[in-house]
Motif scaffolding. Structure first.
Motif, PDB file in Angstrom:
ATOM      1  N   GLU A  19      -9.154   6.375  -2.014  1.00  0.00           N
ATOM      2  CA  GLU A  19      -9.227   5.671  -3.358  1.00  0.00           C
ATOM      3  C   GLU A  19     -11.175   6.035  -3.216  1.00  0.00           C
ATOM      4  O   GLU A  19     -11.896   6.679  -4.250  1.00  0.00           O
ATOM      5  CB  GLU A  19      -9.263   4.044  -3.168  1.00  0.00           C
ATOM      6  N   ASP A  20     -11.567   5.906  -1.945  1.00  0.00           N
ATOM      7  CA  ASP A  20     -12.839   6.511  -1.929  1.00  0.00           C
ATOM      8  C   ASP A  20     -13.034   7.848  -2.521  1.00  0.00           C
ATOM      9  O   ASP A  20     -13.731   8.823  -2.949  1.00  0.00           O
ATOM     10  CB  ASP A  20     -13.173   6.583  -0.559  1.00  0.00           C
ATOM     11  N   ASN A  46      -5.403   2.879   2.134  1.00  0.00           N
ATOM     12  CA  ASN A  46      -6.487   3.113   1.316  1.00  0.00           C
ATOM     13  C   ASN A  46      -6.988   3.206   0.379  1.00  0.00           C
ATOM     14  O   ASN A  46      -7.625   3.797  -0.029  1.00  0.00           O
ATOM     15  CB  ASN A  46      -5.169   2.154   1.139  1.00  0.00           C
ATOM     16  N   GLU A  47      -8.207   2.859   1.331  1.00  0.00           N
ATOM     17  CA  GLU A  47      -9.396   2.641   0.999  1.00  0.00           C
ATOM     18  C   GLU A  47      -9.918   4.202   1.191  1.00  0.00           C
ATOM     19  O   GLU A  47     -10.887   4.569   0.149  1.00  0.00           O
ATOM     20  CB  GLU A  47     -10.044   1.374   1.954  1.00  0.00           C
ATOM     21  N   LYS A  48      -9.744   4.791   2.441  1.00  0.00           N
ATOM     22  CA  LYS A  48      -9.942   6.019   2.194  1.00  0.00           C
ATOM     23  C   LYS A  48      -9.472   6.800   1.263  1.00  0.00           C
ATOM     24  O   LYS A  48     -10.571   7.884   0.452  1.00  0.00           O
ATOM     25  CB  LYS A  48      -9.654   6.714   3.344  1.00  0.00           C
ATOM     26  N   GLU A  53      -8.557   4.919  -7.698  1.00  0.00           N
ATOM     27  CA  GLU A  53      -8.044   4.237  -7.560  1.00  0.00           C
ATOM     28  C   GLU A  53      -6.349   4.455  -8.116  1.00  0.00           C
ATOM     29  O   GLU A  53      -6.814   5.487  -8.981  1.00  0.00           O
ATOM     30  CB  GLU A  53      -8.483   3.135  -8.676  1.00  0.00           C
ATOM     31  N   TYR A  93       0.487  -1.491  -0.095  1.00  0.00           N
ATOM     32  CA  TYR A  93       0.052   0.702  -0.143  1.00  0.00           C
ATOM     33  C   TYR A  93       0.325   1.420  -0.177  1.00  0.00           C
ATOM     34  O   TYR A  93       0.960   2.150   1.205  1.00  0.00           O
ATOM     35  CB  TYR A  93      -0.611   0.505   1.085  1.00  0.00           C
ATOM     36  N   LYS A 134      -4.183  -0.403   4.970  1.00  0.00           N
ATOM     37  CA  LYS A 134      -4.854  -1.202   4.271  1.00  0.00           C
ATOM     38  C   LYS A 134      -6.251  -0.188   4.255  1.00  0.00           C
ATOM     39  O   LYS A 134      -6.900   0.579   2.990  1.00  0.00           O
ATOM     40  CB  LYS A 134      -5.303  -2.029   5.260  1.00  0.00           C
ATOM     41  N   GLU A 135      -6.789   0.322   5.536  1.00  0.00           N
ATOM     42  CA  GLU A 135      -7.715   0.908   6.128  1.00  0.00           C
ATOM     43  C   GLU A 135      -7.720   2.663   5.191  1.00  0.00           C
ATOM     44  O   GLU A 135      -8.626   3.416   4.402  1.00  0.00           O
ATOM     45  CB  GLU A 135      -7.783   1.646   7.570  1.00  0.00           C
TER      46      GLU A 135
END
Length: 326
Positions: free
Chosen positions: A276-277, A272-274, A281, A253, A269-270
């Motif tokens: 990309e939101d 990265n998700e924020k 991507e 990440y 990981k958390e």
């Protein structure tokens, strides 16, 4: 997109504070599992002596040792343990094992974060643009180990040429280099006195010979991306599996890590998700996919002949809304 602007828009201050929380428990779990795996691999390597299995056990041991650099990296950021001094102590121990002194690595790496992809100031980009030959020599570890060993000896002699080391940091780097060289010499002399080559069998040879595996992660993170000051376009994450993310201390990440370096590895990981939101991507490729593409590109022309402010190594058929593909 301006890097500082993108950071402010990606997370709320409260979200960043929550993500920045350290955990001794998570740090010890990761450290003990990695060191435990090395201990098991070393035992297997000892049992395999005299048989063809020694090649497999040596490869396993070497890969596990090489990826301890992921621990050193996180320890330099003081994100492994909640106690800063514990991060420093472990960073020095692992830096010694990596033949990569902790203070020197930290200075170089912080310059890399501050000036990512800047040819003049990025501490990890002080090199000539790659040709296919120079890239392969780096990928297979030939020039990597040459630079590590000769650089350490040169700094121990008091010669500093690295532009990212400030004058007030030179004495510390020289002192650290001399300590490392002295301890390596002591290990060699002791092994000669005892007639034991365990340091070579269980440390140096496995680490040196499996360096190309570690280089798969090292080379994918920035090569072939933009040299503009835009983290979302000058840093690449790795598409891989849970086992490799554990081995790399979640550094696949990598875009998330560069965007907010203060966030501990186990929360990437958390994060990265924020990201990309909010931003879409991030750039991501697999290890082998990346190597095939970069070698194909370097066969056609040298790195210096590709646009400096565009992404030129992309997944086959890949495209982005932020920058055009080649």
């Amino acid at each position: 997109m301006d890097a500082s602007f993108s950071r402010r828009k990606l997370l709320e201050p409260a979200e960043l504070r929550a993500l920045n929380q350290r955990s001794d428990l998570r740090g010890w779990l990761q450290m003990s599992s990695h060191l435990g795996a090395i201990a098991v691999a070393a035992w297997l390597h000892a049992q395999a002596m005299g048989s063809a299995w020694v090649l497999l056990s040596g490869a396993l041991l070497g890969v596990l040792i090489n990826f301890l650099y992921a621990a050193q990296h996180e320890l330099s950021h003081s994100t492994v343990f909640a106690t800063r001094k514990v991060n420093e102590i472990w960073g020095r121990i692992i830096g010694f094992l990596m033949i990569f002194p902790r203070d020197f690595d930290q200075i170089m790496h912080f310059a890399h974060h501050q000036w990512t992809q800047d040819w003049e100031r990025d501490g990890e980009l002080v090199r000539e643009p790659y040709t296919l030959t120079t890239y392969l020599l780096w990928l297979f570890g030939v020039t990597y180990w040459r630079n590590r060993i000769f650089g350490l000896i040169r700094r121990a002699r008091g010669i500093i040429v690295e532009p990212f080391i400030r004058p007030d940091e030179e004495a510390r780097v020289i002192r650290e280099s001399r300590l490392h060289v002295g301890l390596y010499a002591a290990i060699l002399l002791l092994s000669l006195a005892l007639g034991s080559w365990a340091w070579l069998t269980f440390w140096i040879l496995p680490m040196v010979l499996t360096k190309p595996v570690h280089q798969l992660q090292n080379t994918i993170e920035h090569l072939g991306l933009s040299h503009e000051s835009d983290i979302l376009n000058n840093t690449r994450s790795t598409r891989t599996n849970a086992l490799m993310r554990w081995l790399c201390w979640q550094m696949p990440y990598h875009t998330a890590h560069h965007t907010f370096p203060s966030v501990p590895f186990w929360k990437l990981k958390e994060l990265n998700e924020k990201i990309e939101d909010k931003a879409g991507e991030v750039w991501r490729m697999g290890w082998i996919e990346f190597q095939i593409e970069v070698i194909r590109k370097l066969r056609r022309k040298d790195e210096s002949q590709y646009p400096m402010n565009e992404v030129w190594v992309v997944p086959v058929g890949g495209r982005s809304l932020r920058v055009p593909a080649e």
